[in-house]
Structure formats: structure tokens, C-alpha cells
Design a protein around this motif. Structure first.
Motif, PDB file in Angstrom:
ATOM      1  N   ALA A 144       6.129   6.192  -7.019  1.00  0.00           N
ATOM      2  CA  ALA A 144       4.039   4.936  -7.063  1.00  0.00           C
ATOM      3  C   ALA A 144       4.424   3.864  -7.100  1.00  0.00           C
ATOM      4  O   ALA A 144       4.004   3.322  -6.355  1.00  0.00           O
ATOM      5  N   LEU A 145       5.517   3.279  -7.876  1.00  0.00           N
ATOM      6  CA  LEU A 145       5.356   2.106  -8.132  1.00  0.00           C
ATOM      7  C   LEU A 145       7.126   1.424  -8.759  1.00  0.00           C
ATOM      8  O   LEU A 145       7.593   2.465  -9.471  1.00  0.00           O
ATOM      9  N   PRO A 168      -1.925  -2.636   1.791  1.00  0.00           N
ATOM     10  CA  PRO A 168      -2.609  -1.297   2.360  1.00  0.00           C
ATOM     11  C   PRO A 168      -2.740  -0.049   1.805  1.00  0.00           C
ATOM     12  O   PRO A 168      -2.606  -0.435   0.467  1.00  0.00           O
ATOM     13  N   SER A 169      -4.015   0.728   1.792  1.00  0.00           N
ATOM     14  CA  SER A 169      -4.422   2.239   1.032  1.00  0.00           C
ATOM     15  C   SER A 169      -3.031   2.747   0.746  1.00  0.00           C
ATOM     16  O   SER A 169      -2.523   2.929   1.584  1.00  0.00           O
ATOM     17  N   GLY A 170      -3.227   2.995  -0.733  1.00  0.00           N
ATOM     18  CA  GLY A 170      -1.983   3.990  -1.322  1.00  0.00           C
ATOM     19  C   GLY A 170      -0.724   2.933  -1.068  1.00  0.00           C
ATOM     20  O   GLY A 170       0.412   2.920  -1.215  1.00  0.00           O
ATOM     21  N   CYS A 171      -0.707   1.321  -1.447  1.00  0.00           N
ATOM     22  CA  CYS A 171       0.167   1.067  -1.739  1.00  0.00           C
ATOM     23  C   CYS A 171       0.713   0.954  -2.839  1.00  0.00           C
ATOM     24  O   CYS A 171       1.629   0.480  -3.790  1.00  0.00           O
ATOM     25  N   GLY A 172      -0.354   1.115  -4.100  1.00  0.00           N
ATOM     26  CA  GLY A 172       0.459   0.730  -5.260  1.00  0.00           C
ATOM     27  C   GLY A 172      -0.342  -0.220  -5.603  1.00  0.00           C
ATOM     28  O   GLY A 172      -0.335   0.114  -7.390  1.00  0.00           O
ATOM     29  N   ALA A 197      -0.768 -11.346  -4.545  1.00  0.00           N
ATOM     30  CA  ALA A 197       0.607 -10.414  -5.045  1.00  0.00           C
ATOM     31  C   ALA A 197       0.562  -9.154  -3.897  1.00  0.00           C
ATOM     32  O   ALA A 197      -1.247  -8.563  -3.944  1.00  0.00           O
ATOM     33  N   PHE A 198       1.489  -9.818  -2.907  1.00  0.00           N
ATOM     34  CA  PHE A 198       0.919  -8.699  -1.776  1.00  0.00           C
ATOM     35  C   PHE A 198       2.027  -6.546  -1.916  1.00  0.00           C
ATOM     36  O   PHE A 198       3.262  -7.344  -2.253  1.00  0.00           O
ATOM     37  N   PHE A 199       1.281  -5.871  -2.077  1.00  0.00           N
ATOM     38  CA  PHE A 199       2.331  -4.427  -2.160  1.00  0.00           C
ATOM     39  C   PHE A 199       1.934  -3.621  -1.074  1.00  0.00           C
ATOM     40  O   PHE A 199       1.554  -4.084  -0.190  1.00  0.00           O
ATOM     41  N   GLY A 218       3.976   0.693  -2.781  1.00  0.00           N
ATOM     42  CA  GLY A 218       4.694   0.114  -4.049  1.00  0.00           C
ATOM     43  C   GLY A 218       5.713  -0.605  -4.301  1.00  0.00           C
ATOM     44  O   GLY A 218       6.097  -0.250  -5.859  1.00  0.00           O
ATOM     45  N   GLU A 219       5.781  -1.473  -3.209  1.00  0.00           N
ATOM     46  CA  GLU A 219       7.015  -2.484  -4.055  1.00  0.00           C
ATOM     47  C   GLU A 219       6.143  -3.992  -3.980  1.00  0.00           C
ATOM     48  O   GLU A 219       5.188  -3.967  -3.546  1.00  0.00           O
TER      49      GLU A 219
END
Lengths: 249, 300, 295
Positions: free
Chosen positions: A18-19, A37-41, A215-217, A220-221
Motif C-alpha cells: 500500500a505504501l 485520488p482516493s486509495g492512493c495511500g 505532497a502528491f500521492f 502508494g508512491e
């Protein structure tokens, strides 16, 4: 100055990675926004910072999170950690008890039962959360009678009651109306003078309005991390640009 | 540091340990019920060398006959038959009524359902089984006597009393099952121009089938295990019932009456414990059946 | 037949069945109370039971029922709430949790006569308690522990929603969170469960025949010796309850006016059940208001 630092942080839910290798340096007395976006961690990452993920089964974490130079995953007292790093949640979640007891709860569980001191803490915390004037005459009434926006400010006051240094906020305005949202945003700008704030938000406007760093996720990155105005005016990565211009997500 | 350690123990480990012990205790109690009933219930076969097949399948129950009279004999087939007949009969009467009530609560008048029927069901559950038995003795038995002659005490009386006692169980579980049906099914049926009854009988009840079945099995289990109410009205004679109006005995009724009349650890007494073990095993069987129904319901 | 007519007929039939069942309940309860009403006087309720002659009361049995109720709740509630806390807050998926769940299911499905016999074997005979209040209370505990655990688990899970994380994030331990935040708001729902359990305990007979026993001693309220056999509060004296009394009157009927006494006892039992039921309902409604924040 740096206060919290993630080094090569990885997190797995069972087999789900996940991350992925997060490296992030959070500045003191600033507001850092985590977007994506949702689910990005982004929420998962936020919850690694005060070890709330400890509660979930099958979570495995590698790498380090340094708080004032010490790894919080290496023999660090989780109770001390959570005293220093407070948290405010997506939905206002006051305890089903009077307003006063909600704020006094934190100091009490840490062993403070001195009435005069508690009175002072309650007053100061409520004042810091800009709620004192609205509730000072009804401290003995149930917190559940407050409006949604008031409840969320109460939750902020509750988090402040144990004198934390960092405040983690997980989409704190997503359940609120625009006016309550505005009040909370003003409050955060005031609070950053004393505290370090890390806020997860689904609203890019909100990130742009209040944060100093963003910070843009994605998946998971961390794709990009920089000063907020640079991210929004001149992103380096194509995917960041796509996201903030609304092309996906 | 020392003081902090003590506070930590007080604030976390003491409470956590207590709650784990409580969880553990449930397992221990269950295991000891199984262990003790089984060890006592098996002594008829192990210590007294009574054949299991004769115990289960013979209809001859002569616990007090001497060897010269061909005894003692401990065949419990009469009681198994009695238990099966009385609980099946109760389920047969109760199920249609329960389904009707469940439909009424959810489709015909949810308002009357929650205001009247549901509280009524809760009261039916709350009434103690001895009271059911007592009303059976004083009201139902004279009624049956005047209608059909005979003595009134009968298999039928047992069935009627039990059917009222298990009605709330089947009703509430059927009602839950019906409520859980996605509203889209119902709307789709109405959308095709079906009447309410067509929707209920062709869409709702079939869709809630496995839930209703679970309710029926639970009702059956409750009927099978009920002791006093049945014992009070069924007549307690040691024979297979000749008809619905005939008297007979069940596993629970004979256990209830004979346990006080026998001396602990005698052969006769051991035979009673074997019956208790049989009841225990049958209640396991019901659990297994309910799990199977549940699993099949999920797959679909 | 026309589908519309069919629909109307079906609706009518459902109405008839539902009203018939409600009518049955009303008649049932009415019958019991009316039949028993002539016995409902002070002498009957508090007088001691006679053997032989007429005019016996149910004083000792009524006292035994209440005392047994209290003792068994004192044992059942802490255990059930403890297990509920474990299941809802501490337990992790795995074989141990499955084992507990299976145990609860097994215990819940045991016929009460089997529980009574287990009590006879273990408490009365092996632990040498004899037919006694304590043996009865323990058997009742076995009978009610599954329901108590389930009620507590549900109540605690509901109460923990949302607020648990908030408390932990302030640095509270899990137990502090449970004790100070979750349990206080779970109490009303747990209390409703307790009252419903109380109704069941009050009417239970099968599990008590061979544990609490089918006879009672004369009640001596002067002594509060919990271990003494002569004290009314003694835990080791045989203590027939009201529900058991009805069963015994029916099967043995040693006194001349057994029918009258049984009628009166049945009425008392049903009235108690009604009271417990109404109390649980009232609490349930209050609970609803406290959750929705109205009032």
C-alpha cells in the motif's frame, strides 16, 4: 526545520503493497497537505505517523519514521508518541459525554486530576480551537448536542488538550458545510504558529488555500513533494499536473 | 520508570487479561459440558457393557425388570420417536403461520408489525415453559377431552403447546430473512405489473428460503430440547403413540421424571445419562445443519 | 381466478392469521391472570407454603426466585461483559476466536434440561454443593452466558464506533478507552439485555429441578450467614423457585388446593415477565433518544 521524517517507508496490508518506498521530510510549524485520488495511500501514510495502523491486523511496515530524530517504530513508547502527535478524524467523533469531560479526558488518562489545572486546560484548549465563546455556558451539556462544525472544533480542542507538537488531520472538513469548513481553515492558519499540521484533503482548493507544502500521492508512491505554490503553479511531474488540472482522479 | 510500569499494568494488562479469561472460560465451560456428559453418558456402554445398537433401536424400556423377566432393558426408541414426532408436528403447524406473520410484518402492515406483532412475539418468548405446560394441563387437556373423548393428555396436546412456543423463533428469523431481501427484487417484480401477492409468493418467499429454513431448524431444535411443557401434557406412557390422540414419552420428559427416582451410578441412572448425551449430540447435529444452510445461502 | 382477487384474498388471510395470533396471546395472558387473580393477595404472596393442609402461600418460592435471579446475574453479567469486551475489542481472527464462537453457539443451543443435568453432575454431586442456591445460580449462568456475551459484544461494538480511535490517538490504552469511553455508552443496551435475561431466569425451571432443588427450607431472615443452611440468604440450602413450584404442584400435587396455588403462581410469573418486558422496552426507547441526541 524538520520534525518528522519518513525514510524508505513501506507498508503492506497482507499482500497488498500500500505504501511504496516513501521518503518525506515534514517541516516544523507549517501546514503540509497530502493530496491524491482516493486509495492512493495518503490516509494510510498519515496513520503511520502516530502508529494508528497498529490497530489493523495483517499490517507490515518496513523502513523508518523519525520523530525528532528517533525511529517511532523502533522501541518507541506508542502512548508517548500519541501524546506528542495528536489526530483529528474525518467525521467529528466527540465522546458521548459533556463538553468539559471531552476535553479533560486526555489529561485525565495521563494522570492529571487536579480540578484547577483541568479547568485551565479546558478553557485554553477551547479558546485555541475558537470554540470557547460558543460553549462556555454549556460545558456540562452533552457534546452530542453541538452542530457538526462545532463538534469538529471540539475534536481539535480535545487533541490540543494533551499539548501535542504535531496535529494529524484526516480530511477534517469533508463532512462539514462550507461555512464550518471556512472556520476550521482559519483556525488551522492560526494553529500553525504553535503546531505542525499535516492534513489529508480531497480538495485541491483547500490544499492551495492553507498549506505551505504539498505532497502528491499516487498508487502508494509520492510523486511530487514541494512548496504548495510550486506544485500548483509549476508541477514538475506530468501526473501531478494531470491531477491538479482535473484530468483524472 | 518503575511507577510508569505499574500504571501501564493497571491501565492495560489487568483489564485485557480479565477479558481474555472470560473468553477462555466460555470455551472451558463448553468443553467440560461435553466431557462430563459424555463420560457419564458412555458408562452404560463401557462399564455396564450395554450394546449401543440395542440402546438406540430397541423399543423395550424395562429398567426395573429383573433378569428373570428378560430385563433390565434400556431401549430408547420410543422416546426418540416421541421427541421426533412431537417436534416435527409442532414445526409443521408453526411454520406456515410464522411465514404468514413474517410477510404481514414486512409487506402488509409494517406499522402494525412493529407496534403489535413484534411485541406480541417478544411476550410469547418471555412466557415461561412451565406456564405453557400449566395452561396446557388446565385448558387444552379438558378441551381435547371434550372434543375427542379419551383422557386429553396426548401427542397432539404436546404438538399444540410446542407449536405456540416455537412460533416466535421461526417468525423472527423468517422476518429477518425477508427484510434482508434487496428492495430491487421487489421493485423489479412490481415493475413488471405483478400484484403484491404474486411478488410475495414468487419472489420474496423463494429469495428468503434459506433464512426461513434456518428459522425452522432453530424452532425444531427448541422443540426437541423443551422438557417441562411437553412432559406436563404428553401423558408420559412407555409406548409408541397409537395415534395423534395417544399418549407417549419423549427423551426430555423421561429424563425429567426419572432422574429423581434413580440412584447415581446405577445402570438405570447411567441409561438416563446416555439419553442426556444423545440430546447433546442431537443439538450438535442441529448446529451443523444450520451452518450448512447458512453456507449454501451465502454461495447463492 | 383473477390475479387481483387472489391478491385481495391473500391479504385478507394474512390479516386473519395475524389477528388470530394476537388474540391468542391476549386470551392466553388474560386467562392466566384471571384464573390466578383470586390467589393474588398478601397471604398468598408472602405466606409460607404448607404441606398437606390448605391455604399455602408462595412466599419462600417467590423470595428464592428473586434471590436466585440476583445471585446468577452477579455471576453472569461480569463474565458476559468481560467476554463481550474480549470478542469485540481484543480478539483477532484465528482459531481461538473461532473456538469461542463455536462454544457460544454450542452453549446457546443446549436444551436447558441438559444444562440442568450438567449442573447436577458437576456442581451438586462432584463439587458437593448439594441441591442449593449456588448450584442453581451456576446452572443458570451456564444457560445465560451465551446470550449475555452476544448482547455485550454487540453493545460494545456499536459504542466503540468512531470514538475508539479518537481515544487511542490521545494516548489512552485500549483498556482505558474501553473503561472510560466505550463501556459507559454501552451500558443502556447491556442493561436491556440483562432485563430480558432476568425475565428468562425468572421463568426457568428445567435447569433448576436438579440443581436448586425441588424443596425449600423455612426462611430465616434474622441471619445473613451466606454459608449457613438456616439463613434465608444461605447459598447452600435447597431453594425451590416459583417456576419449579408450579411444575412440582402439577406432577405431585401434595396439597389439597394445588390447582389454586399453581394458578396463582402462574399469574405471578406472567406478571413478572410482563414487567421485565415493559422495563426493557422503556429502556430501549430511552436508549434510542440518547443516541439520536434528542432530549
Amino acid at each position: 526545520m524538520s520534525i518528522l521524517k519518513a525514510e524508505n517507508l513501506n507498508l503492506y496490508y497482507g499482500n497488498n503493497h500500500a505504501l511504496k518506498n516513501i521518503n518525506l521530510d515534514i517541516r516544523k510549524n507549517a501546514i503540509t497537505a497530502l493530496i491524491g485520488p482516493s486509495g492512493c495511500g495518503k490516509s494510510t501514510f498519515l496513520r503511520t505517523l502516530n502508529r494508528m495502523n497498529d490497530l489493523i491486523e495483517n499490517v507490515r511496515i518496513t523502513g523508518k519514521v523519525l520523530y525528532e530524530g528517533k525511529d517511532i517504530y523502533d522501541n518507541y513508547d506508542v502512548i508517548e508518541l500519541r501524546k506528542k502527535i495528536g489526530m483529528v478524524f474525518q467525521r467529528p467523533n466527540p465522546f458521548p459525554m459533556p463538553i468539559y469531560d471531552n476535553i479533560a479526558y486526555g489529561p485525565r488518562i495521563h494522570g492529571n486530576n487536579n480540578k484547577a489545572e483541568l479547568d485551565e486546560i479546558v478553557e485554553n484548549s477551547l479558546k485555541s480551537a475558537a470554540l470557547w465563546d460558543e460553549v462556555k455556558d454549556r460545558l456540562k451539556k452533552s457534546a452530542l448536542g453541538l452542530s457538526g462544525g462545532q463538534q469538529q472544533r471540539l475534536c481539535i480542542a480535545r487533541a490540543l488538550s494533551v499539548e501535542p507538537e504535531v496535529l494529524l488531520m484526516d480530511e477534517p472538513t469533508s463532512a462539514l458545510d462550507p461555512i464550518s469548513t471556512m472556520k476550521i481553515e482559519e483556525l488551522l492558519l492560526e494553529l500553525k504558529k504553535k503546531y505542525t499540521i499535516i492534513i489529508v484533503t480531497h480538495s485541491m482548493q483547500q490544499a492551495a488555500r492553507i498549506s505551505d507544502y504539498t505532497a502528491f500521492f499516487l498508487s502508494g508512491e509520492v510523486i511530487e513533494y514541494d512548496e504548495t505554490n510550486k506544485i500548483f503553479s509549476n508541477p514538475r511531474d506530468r501526473r501531478t499536473e494531470d491531477y491538479i488540472t482535473g484530468r483524472f482522479g | 520508570m518503575e511507577r510508569k510500569q505499574i500504571a501501564r499494568i493497571k491501565n492495560e494488562y489487568l483489564g485485557k487479561t480479565y477479558s481474555i479469561i472470560c473468553g477462555l472460560l466460555i470455551v472451558i465451560i463448553t468443553l467440560s459440558i461435553i466431557f462430563f456428559i459424555a463420560s457419564q453418558g458412555l458408562s452404560l456402554f463401557i462399564k455396564n457393557h450395554y450394546p449401543i445398537s440395542k440402546f438406540l433401536f430397541s423399543t423395550i424400556w424395562k429398567p426395573d425388570a429383573g433378569p428373570e423377566a428378560g430385563g433390565p432393558q434400556y431401549g430408547v426408541m420410543i422416546f426418540i420417536t416421541g421427541s421426533v414426532l412431537v417436534s416435527l408436528g409442532a414445526v409443521l403447524i408453526s411454520t406456515p403461520v410464522a411465514i404468514a406473520l413474517a410477510i404481514f410484518m414486512n409487506f402488509i402492515s409494517p406499522k402494525l408489525g412493529t407496534r403489535v406483532l413484534q411485541p406480541a412475539m417478544e411476550l410469547f418468548v418471555g412466557i415461561p415453559s412451565v406456564v405453557y405446560g400449566w395452561v396446557g394441563v388446565t385448558l387444552l387437556i379438558p378441551l381435547l377431552k371434550s372434543m375427542f373423548g379419551g383422557i386429553g393428555f396426548s401427542l397432539l396436546a404436546g404438538i399444540i403447546v410446542l407449536s405456540i412456543m416455537i412460533l416466535p423463533t421461526i417468525t423472527s428469523i423468517s422476518s429477518d430473512a425477508i427484510r434482508a431481501i434487496p428492495i430491487e427484487y421487489v421493485e423489479a417484480s412490481y415493475g413488471l405489473g405483478a400484484t403484491r401477492w404474486q411478488t410475495i409468493s414468487r419472489v420474496v418467499v423463494p429469495a428468503a428460503k434459506s433464512g426461513i429454513l434456518t428459522g425452522v431448524v432453530l424452532g425444531l431444535a427448541r422443540a426437541f430440547g423443551e422438557a417441562l411443557a411437553v412432559q406436563m401434557v404428553i401423558g408420559n406412557s412407555i409406548n409408541l403413540p397409537k395415534s395423534l390422540l395417544g399418549t407417549t414419552s419423549t427423551l426430555t420428559s423421561i429424563l425429567t421424571m426419572d432422574m429423581a427416582n434413580t440412584v447415581f451410578k446405577t445402570e438405570w441412572n447411567n441409561a438416563l445419562w446416555s439419553m442426556a448425551l444423545l440430546l447433546l449430540l442431537i443439538s450438535f447435529l442441529f448446529i451443523v445443519v444450520i451452518r450448512i444452510i447458512g453456507r449454501r445461502g451465502e454461495v447463492k | 381466478m383473477n390475479v387481483r382477487t387472489k391478491d385481495k384474498i391473500a391479504t385478507a388471510v394474512l390479516y386473519v392469521i395475524s389477528s388470530a395470533i394476537v388474540l391468542l396471546l391476549v386470551m392466553f395472558i388474560g386467562y392466566i391472570i384471571i384464573k390466578g387473580s383470586e390467589s393474588l393477595n398478601f397471604r398468598f404472596l408472602f405466606g409460607s407454603s404448607g404441606v398437606g393442609g390448605e391455604g399455602g402461600g408462595i412466599g419462600p418460592q417467590l423470595f428464592n426466585s428473586f434471590y436466585l435471579l440476583i445471585i446468577s446475574l452477579l455471576i453472569t453479567v461480569p463474565l458476559g461483559v468481560g467476554a463481550g469486551i474480549y470478542l469485540s475489542q481484543y480478539a483477532k481472527e484465528g482459531w481461538f476466536l473461532n473456538l469461542i464462537r463455536l462454544s457460544i453457539e454450542t452453549m446457546a443451543s443446549l436444551p436447558s434440561i441438559v444444562v440442568g443435568l450438567f449442573g447436577l453432575l458437576v456442581f451438586v454431586i462432584m463439587l458437593k454443593m448439594g441441591y442449593s442456591m449456588l448450584a442453581g445460580a451456576l446452572a443458570i449462568t451456564v444457560l445465560n452466558l451465551p446470550a449475555m456475551t452476544r448482547v455485550s459484544e454487540t453493545a460494545i461494538t456499536t459504542a466503540a464506533k468512531g470514538v475508539k480511535e479518537a481515544s487511542l490517538a490521545l494516548g489512552a490504552t485500549e483498556w482505558q478507552t474501553i473503561k472510560k469511553v466505550i463501556l459507559p455508552s454501552a451500558i443502556p443496551q447491556i442493561l436491556t439485555g440483562i432485563i430480558l435475561a432476568a425475565g428468562r431466569i425468572f421463568g426457568e425451571a428445567a435447569a433448576l429441578l436438579y440443581t436448586a432443588g425441588m424443596s425449600t427450607t423455612k426462611l430465616n431472615f434474622k441471619s445473613i450467614n451466606l454459608l449457613g443452611k438456616s439463613s434465608a440468604f444461605g447459598l447452600f440450602r435447597p431453594s425451590e423457585t416459583l417456576a419449579v413450584h408450579i411444575w412440582k404442584l402439577n406432577s405431585e400435587g401434595m396439597v389439597a388446593d394445588a390447582v389454586k396455588i399453581a394458578n396463582g403462581s402462574a399469574a405471578v410469573l406472567v406478571i413478572m415477565v410482563l414487567i421485565f418486558n415493559l422495563l426493557a422496552r422503556y429502556l430501549g426507547r430511552k436508549l434510542y433518544y440518547s443516541y439520536t441526541g434528542k432530549k
